[in-house]
Design a protein around this motif. Structure first.
Motif, mmCIF file in Angstrom:
data_model
loop_
_atom_site.group_PDB
_atom_site.id
_atom_site.type_symbol
_atom_site.label_atom_id
_atom_site.label_comp_id
_atom_site.label_asym_id
_atom_site.label_seq_id
_atom_site.Cartn_x
_atom_site.Cartn_y
_atom_site.Cartn_z
ATOM 1 N N SER A 24 1.083 -1.153 0.158
ATOM 2 C CA SER A 24 0.073 0.018 0.035
ATOM 3 C C SER A 24 0.884 1.125 0.018
ATOM 4 O O SER A 24 2.006 1.215 0.585
ATOM 5 N N ALA A 25 0.382 2.325 -0.571
ATOM 6 C CA ALA A 25 1.161 3.525 -0.773
ATOM 7 C C ALA A 25 0.172 4.741 -0.589
ATOM 8 O O ALA A 25 -0.928 4.697 -1.197
ATOM 9 N N ASP A 26 0.588 5.876 -0.194
ATOM 10 C CA ASP A 26 0.048 6.963 -0.188
ATOM 11 C C ASP A 26 0.482 7.872 -1.461
ATOM 12 O O ASP A 26 1.510 8.005 -1.674
ATOM 13 N N TYR A 27 -0.612 8.302 -2.275
ATOM 14 C CA TYR A 27 -0.331 8.790 -3.444
ATOM 15 C C TYR A 27 -0.891 10.395 -3.596
ATOM 16 O O TYR A 27 -0.832 10.871 -4.639
ATOM 17 N N ARG A 28 -1.111 10.734 -2.563
ATOM 18 C CA ARG A 28 -1.411 12.173 -2.415
ATOM 19 C C ARG A 28 -0.293 13.037 -3.071
ATOM 20 O O ARG A 28 0.949 12.991 -2.924
ATOM 21 N N GLY A 29 -0.780 14.005 -3.964
ATOM 22 C CA GLY A 29 -0.011 14.772 -4.649
ATOM 23 C C GLY A 29 0.441 14.310 -6.047
ATOM 24 O O GLY A 29 1.014 15.336 -6.746
ATOM 25 N N LEU A 30 0.080 13.205 -6.456
ATOM 26 C CA LEU A 30 0.384 12.798 -7.868
ATOM 27 C C LEU A 30 -0.628 13.525 -8.751
ATOM 28 O O LEU A 30 -1.901 13.204 -8.454
ATOM 29 N N ASN A 31 -0.285 13.893 -9.793
ATOM 30 C CA ASN A 31 -1.153 14.321 -10.677
ATOM 31 C C ASN A 31 -1.641 13.258 -11.731
ATOM 32 O O ASN A 31 -1.187 11.884 -11.872
ATOM 33 N N VAL A 32 -2.438 13.566 -12.547
ATOM 34 C CA VAL A 32 -3.198 12.367 -13.528
ATOM 35 C C VAL A 32 -1.851 11.717 -14.468
ATOM 36 O O VAL A 32 -2.025 10.525 -14.496
ATOM 37 N N ALA A 33 -1.194 12.585 -14.832
ATOM 38 C CA ALA A 33 -0.229 12.179 -15.894
ATOM 39 C C ALA A 33 0.817 11.130 -14.993
ATOM 40 O O ALA A 33 1.228 10.281 -15.567
ATOM 41 N N GLU A 34 1.122 11.597 -13.802
ATOM 42 C CA GLU A 34 2.055 10.948 -12.997
ATOM 43 C C GLU A 34 1.404 9.216 -12.648
ATOM 44 O O GLU A 34 2.042 8.608 -12.782
ATOM 45 N N ALA A 40 9.772 6.581 -7.059
ATOM 46 C CA ALA A 40 10.028 7.692 -6.444
ATOM 47 C C ALA A 40 11.179 8.407 -6.605
ATOM 48 O O ALA A 40 11.364 9.446 -6.017
ATOM 49 N N LYS A 41 12.114 7.929 -7.571
ATOM 50 C CA LYS A 41 13.341 8.708 -7.840
ATOM 51 C C LYS A 41 12.804 10.044 -8.510
ATOM 52 O O LYS A 41 13.697 10.968 -8.513
ATOM 53 N N GLN A 42 11.937 9.919 -9.491
ATOM 54 C CA GLN A 42 11.278 11.150 -10.024
ATOM 55 C C GLN A 42 10.117 11.722 -9.475
ATOM 56 O O GLN A 42 9.926 13.187 -9.489
ATOM 57 N N HIS A 43 9.629 11.139 -8.485
ATOM 58 C CA HIS A 43 8.207 11.553 -7.837
ATOM 59 C C HIS A 43 8.255 11.264 -6.496
ATOM 60 O O HIS A 43 8.060 10.079 -6.058
ATOM 61 N N GLU A 44 8.685 12.170 -5.654
ATOM 62 C CA GLU A 44 8.685 11.946 -4.205
ATOM 63 C C GLU A 44 7.402 11.857 -3.652
ATOM 64 O O GLU A 44 7.409 11.242 -2.398
ATOM 65 N N ARG A 45 6.487 12.190 -4.145
ATOM 66 C CA ARG A 45 4.984 12.030 -3.606
ATOM 67 C C ARG A 45 4.622 10.975 -3.270
ATOM 68 O O ARG A 45 3.709 10.650 -2.258
ATOM 69 N N LEU A 46 5.091 9.666 -3.802
ATOM 70 C CA LEU A 46 4.569 8.333 -3.674
ATOM 71 C C LEU A 46 5.319 8.042 -2.477
ATOM 72 O O LEU A 46 6.619 7.721 -2.288
ATOM 73 N N GLN A 47 4.622 7.587 -1.380
ATOM 74 C CA GLN A 47 5.061 7.186 -0.035
ATOM 75 C C GLN A 47 4.601 5.639 0.302
ATOM 76 O O GLN A 47 3.440 5.458 0.392
ATOM 77 N N PRO A 48 5.471 4.820 0.156
ATOM 78 C CA PRO A 48 5.283 3.258 0.481
ATOM 79 C C PRO A 48 4.733 3.288 1.974
ATOM 80 O O PRO A 48 5.251 3.946 3.048
ATOM 81 N N ARG A 49 3.539 2.675 2.084
ATOM 82 C CA ARG A 49 3.061 2.309 3.622
ATOM 83 C C ARG A 49 3.436 1.164 4.458
ATOM 84 O O ARG A 49 3.898 1.024 5.368
ATOM 85 N N GLY A 50 3.563 0.041 3.577
ATOM 86 C CA GLY A 50 3.766 -1.121 3.985
ATOM 87 C C GLY A 50 3.494 -2.390 3.014
ATOM 88 O O GLY A 50 3.072 -2.082 1.917
ATOM 89 N N PHE A 51 4.650 -3.247 3.124
ATOM 90 C CA PHE A 51 4.402 -4.378 2.304
ATOM 91 C C PHE A 51 4.132 -5.782 2.686
ATOM 92 O O PHE A 51 4.562 -6.062 4.106
ATOM 93 N N VAL A 52 3.499 -6.784 2.296
ATOM 94 C CA VAL A 52 3.205 -8.032 2.851
ATOM 95 C C VAL A 52 3.804 -8.885 1.980
ATOM 96 O O VAL A 52 3.528 -9.065 0.580
#
Length: 175
Positions: A27-37, A100-112
């Motif tokens: 799961s990841a927080d995608y706030r701040g990413l626009n439609v193109a991203e 995330a190298k180009q888009h810092e706004r994608l923040q991973p929350r957790g991996f299962v």
């Protein structure tokens, strides 16, 4: 347009089927990413064999309940992007790391992985997991190494004898 009850049930069942067949989920927080991203992220995910979904957290919790990805429910808060991989455990982390190298706004929350929840800050560690082909190559290399050592050990005495005879011949020719 809101979903009716039947559409929600279908969505939960489809997501549950995806979660049950996944070898890894995130799961990841995608706030701040626009439609193109987001479109770019979806295209990269599709190319890597990863399923991405944005679903309401209540529906996501119902979908992952009683699946190997059940622990993912702990990370569901706010706008959440769900990712499922059916092929490789490290594929999602590699995707998130590269993106995330180009888009810092994608923040991973957790991996299962295998039913165990890893925090989002473990992205780099999980991304270094070998691919399926890499793991197979390492296994074959480990299986072949003892046989190669045995073959080299058995071939050494005749080779040593040949070198000794050649040196003896060269010494005789020099005299």
């Amino acid at each position: 347009m809101p979903l009716n009850l039947q559409q929600k049930k279908d969505l939960v069942e489809g997501l549950r089927a995806t979660a049950e067949g996944a070898v890894a989920a995130a799961s990841a927080d995608y706030r701040g990413l626009n439609v193109a991203e987001m479109t770019d992220l979806r295209n990269r995910a599709r190319a890597a064999g990863i399923s991405l979904r944005v679903v309401k957290n209540t529906l996501s919790r119902r979908a992952v309940k009683d699946t190997p990805c059940e622990n993912l429910a702990e990370t569901l808060a706010g706008p959440t992007l769900l990712a499922f991989s059916t092929d490789e455990p490290g594929a999602i982390a590699r995707l998130f790391k590269d993106f995330a190298k180009q888009h810092e706004r994608l923040q991973p929350r957790g991996f299962v992985l295998d039913g165990v929840l890893y925090p989002g800050d473990q992205t780099n560690r999980i991304a270094t997991l070998p691919t399926l082909d890499g793991a197979r190559a390492k296994l074959l290399g480990a299986l072949a190494a003892p046989m190669q050592k045995l073959a080299a050990t058995l071939a050494e005495p005749p080779a040593k004898l040949a070198r000794l005879l050649a040196a003896r011949r060269d010494q005789a020719d020099a005299d």
